[in-house]
Write a protein that holds these residues in place. Structure first.
Motif, PDB file in Angstrom:
ATOM      1  N   PRO A  88      11.089  -3.292  28.200  1.00 34.96           N
ATOM      2  CA  PRO A  88      12.030  -3.608  29.283  1.00 34.96           C
ATOM      3  C   PRO A  88      12.911  -4.799  28.910  1.00 34.96           C
ATOM      4  CG  PRO A  88       9.781  -3.343  30.104  1.00 34.96           C
ATOM      5  CD  PRO A  88       9.696  -3.412  28.606  1.00 34.96           C
ATOM      6  N   ASP A  89      14.009  -4.968  29.638  1.00 36.32           N
ATOM      7  CA  ASP A  89      14.998  -6.003  29.293  1.00 36.32           C
ATOM      8  C   ASP A  89      14.405  -7.395  29.185  1.00 36.32           C
ATOM      9  OD1 ASP A  89      16.887  -4.046  29.226  1.00 36.32           O
ATOM     10  OD2 ASP A  89      17.846  -4.564  31.131  1.00 36.32           O
ATOM     11  N   ARG A  90      13.624  -7.817  30.200  1.00 36.13           N
ATOM     12  CA  ARG A  90      13.116  -9.192  30.183  1.00 36.13           C
ATOM     13  C   ARG A  90      12.054  -9.383  29.109  1.00 36.13           C
ATOM     14  NH1 ARG A  90      17.029 -11.775  31.320  1.00 36.13           N
ATOM     15  NH2 ARG A  90      15.687 -13.578  31.019  1.00 36.13           N
TER      16      ARG A  90
ATOM     17  N   TYR B 172      22.192 -11.426  17.814  1.00 34.92           N
ATOM     18  CA  TYR B 172      21.748 -10.213  18.511  1.00 34.92           C
ATOM     19  C   TYR B 172      21.085 -10.419  19.864  1.00 34.92           C
ATOM     20  CZ  TYR B 172      22.567  -7.855  14.055  1.00 34.92           C
ATOM     21  OH  TYR B 172      23.142  -7.353  12.915  1.00 34.92           O
ATOM     22  N   LEU B 173      20.534 -11.593  20.165  1.00 36.25           N
ATOM     23  CA  LEU B 173      19.694 -11.697  21.356  1.00 36.25           C
ATOM     24  C   LEU B 173      20.458 -11.486  22.656  1.00 36.25           C
ATOM     25  CD1 LEU B 173      16.902 -12.085  22.477  1.00 36.25           C
ATOM     26  CD2 LEU B 173      17.314 -14.537  22.553  1.00 36.25           C
ATOM     27  N   LYS B 174      21.743 -11.878  22.716  1.00 32.39           N
ATOM     28  CA  LYS B 174      22.489 -11.727  23.965  1.00 32.39           C
ATOM     29  C   LYS B 174      22.709 -10.273  24.293  1.00 32.39           C
ATOM     30  CE  LYS B 174      24.627 -16.242  24.067  1.00 32.39           C
ATOM     31  NZ  LYS B 174      25.853 -17.036  24.160  1.00 32.39           N
ATOM     32  N   SER B 175      22.687  -9.309  23.465  1.00 31.80           N
ATOM     33  CA  SER B 175      22.715  -7.927  23.944  1.00 31.80           C
ATOM     34  C   SER B 175      21.329  -7.870  24.550  1.00 31.80           C
ATOM     35  CB  SER B 175      22.978  -6.934  22.863  1.00 31.80           C
ATOM     36  OG  SER B 175      22.011  -6.992  21.828  1.00 31.80           O
TER      37      SER B 175
ATOM     38  N   ALA C 153      14.061 -10.118  26.092  1.00 28.95           N
ATOM     39  CA  ALA C 153      14.585 -11.483  26.129  1.00 28.95           C
ATOM     40  C   ALA C 153      13.486 -12.506  25.846  1.00 28.95           C
ATOM     41  CB  ALA C 153      15.227 -11.758  27.480  1.00 28.95           C
ATOM     42  N   ASN C 154      12.333 -12.352  26.502  1.00 26.39           N
ATOM     43  CA  ASN C 154      11.277 -13.345  26.343  1.00 26.39           C
ATOM     44  C   ASN C 154      10.662 -13.330  24.951  1.00 26.39           C
ATOM     45  OD1 ASN C 154      11.513 -14.369  28.959  1.00 26.39           O
ATOM     46  ND2 ASN C 154      10.163 -12.819  29.808  1.00 26.39           N
ATOM     47  N   SER C 155      10.554 -12.152  24.344  1.00 28.95           N
ATOM     48  CA  SER C 155      10.052 -12.129  22.963  1.00 28.95           C
ATOM     49  C   SER C 155      11.097 -12.726  22.026  1.00 28.95           C
ATOM     50  CB  SER C 155       9.656 -10.715  22.541  1.00 28.95           C
ATOM     51  OG  SER C 155      10.762  -9.857  22.510  1.00 28.95           O
ATOM     52  N   GLY C 156      12.371 -12.546  22.382  1.00 29.86           N
ATOM     53  CA  GLY C 156      13.441 -13.183  21.607  1.00 29.86           C
ATOM     54  C   GLY C 156      13.402 -14.695  21.704  1.00 29.86           C
ATOM     55  N   PHE C 157      13.051 -15.214  22.893  1.00 27.26           N
ATOM     56  CA  PHE C 157      12.920 -16.667  23.042  1.00 27.26           C
ATOM     57  C   PHE C 157      11.785 -17.200  22.179  1.00 27.26           C
ATOM     58  CE2 PHE C 157      14.530 -15.949  27.603  1.00 27.26           C
ATOM     59  CZ  PHE C 157      15.847 -15.955  27.168  1.00 27.26           C
TER      60      PHE C 157
END
Length: 434
Positions: free
Chosen positions: A232-234, A293-296, A237-241
């Protein structure tokens, strides 16, 4: 005549020295004199990369059954969580096991952000069965739970705290042989498929701690990028953080040759050793990937461990949860403002990679520049507005500080030492981001 020859020789040596390679290996920016450390040396002189074998490729998961067959595995534990057990990554693994005639049993009760209790439940499950290999399919929670289960099933007489990091546990070295473990990550941030570390919430103290030993690292990591399509989207994002903060912390960490104490035996050299020429390369590359890439990592542990009612969006769990990547990133602007004075050039370099214009930047402004860059990055990705937004207040700061103090495995690699007062100020500064 002899004097002139000596002068020419000295001049030549000076020229050679000026022309010498300035790379980290030869310039002694990192390296110490070769050989064993001199008697009485208090800091380390070497670093070691102890990682799992890694195989990368779209669809590589289908090879897991053949790998287990090649290992001679007869009875395999497939470990995952309840959500993933219904999704394609686990099905792909099971298809491969069936196709290759591998007998297996599924344990799908892994807790997202595991606890000592959930670890022990998994340990009890595997102790009752004669597994000769393990496959972990999931994020860091699944891989870490599987590492712990493998360890304690291989050392059934050990108490749970025997291998848990000091000062919470005894931190005993692992001397027993473990069974093969294949890790199949389904997220992109943890890196647990390569490490000998298993992290969990220790509920009696409401802090995160872990087990750290080269002996528990997976035998093989199968990195299949197709699995990330099911996040899922979040969660993305959180794994990207997590990637972002791992890279920032690695690049700005205390250099390995400044870490103390110097181990008297290589087996006692810790898993987390400080920045070094090899990790620098990967950390910078990871930052460039995130920026494109993270902002997509220690202050995050009590934030996750002391969570009250907050439930992260897109995480289908039945308990309050602050994902590790989110807990790390919420304190990052304050933390890197604090650490910047120790390596301002590196802090400015990372800010530039993440999009800041540093052409006219002053060295004393390195911390605020990186912090502002991170805030903009987080704002654009719709990250909660600081610790207050996930349910914390100033009244919680003493407990958050208390939960940070045991995290010496990571806090001692910070380039700037921190007191309890410093930690209190950092948590207070992280209550609101924007």
């Amino acid at each position: 005549m002899a004097a002139a020859a000596r002068a020419r020789a000295a001049h030549l040596l000076r020229q050679l020295q000026r022309a010498a390679c300035q790379c980290p290996t030869h310039s002694h920016t990192y390296s110490q004199a070769p050989g064993f450390p001199p008697s009485g040396k208090t800091t380390d002189y070497a670093f070691e990369m102890a990682v799992s074998n890694i195989r990368y490729g779209a669809g590589v998961t289908k090879e897991v059954g053949m790998d287990l067959q090649n290992m001679g595995a007869k009875n395999v534990c497939l470990m995952t969580d309840k959500n993933l057990s219904q999704l394609p990554p686990v099905q792909m693994v099971m298809d491969s096991l069936v196709k290759n005639g591998i007998n297996f049993e599924v344990y799908n009760n892994v807790r997202v952000e595991p606890t000592d209790r959930s670890f022990m439940e998994a340990i009890e499950f595997v102790k009752k069965r004669a597994f000769d290999a393990y496959v972990a399919v999931g994020g860091g929670s699944t891989m870490d739970t599987c590492k712990a289960a493998n360890l304690y099933a291989s050392s059934p007489q050990s108490d749970f705290l025997d291998y848990v990091n000091a000062p919470i546990g005894k931190g005993k070295p692992v001397s027993v042989p473990l069974k093969p473990l294949i890790a199949v990550p389904t997220t992109s941030g943890t890196g647990s498929e390569t490490t000998g570390v298993a992290i969990f919430d220790y509920e009696p103290l409401k802090v995160k701690t872990g087990i750290a030993s080269r002996a528990i690292k997976p035998t093989l990591g199968l990195i299949d990028p197709l699995h990330t399509l099911h996040m899922p989207d979040r969660v993305v994002a959180n794994s990207g953080f997590d990637v972002l903060c791992h890279a920032l912390e690695s690049y700005t960490a205390l250099p390995y040759h400044m870490r103390s104490p110097c181990p008297s035996n290589p087996i006692t050299r810790p898993a987390y050793q400080g920045s070094n020429p090899i990790s620098d390369i990967w950390a910078v590359h990871a930052l460039r990937i995130v920026a494109k890439y993270l902002k997509s990592h220690g202050m995050s542990y009590p934030i996750s461990g002391l969570v009250k009612t907050y439930k992260a969006k897109d995480y289908n769990v039945d308990h309050p949860l602050v994902p590790h990547g989110l807990s790390v990133v919420l304190t990052s602007p304050a933390v890197f403002t604090f650490t910047a004075q120790m390596s301002p050039e590196r802090h400015l370099e990372t800010a530039e990679i993440l999009g800041a214009d540093t052409r006219t930047a002053r060295i004393p402004d390195a911390g605020p520049i990186l912090a502002d860059t991170l805030r903009k990055f987080l704002f654009d990705l719709d990250v909660d507005d600081g610790l207050a937004a996930i349910g914390y207040s100033k009244a919680d700061i003493p407990a958050l500080v208390k939960g940070t103090l045991p995290q010496e495995r990571v806090t001692k690699l910070a380039p700037r030492p921190q007191s309890e007062e410093d930690l209190s100020a950092l948590f207070e500064a992280s209550m609101k981001l924007y």
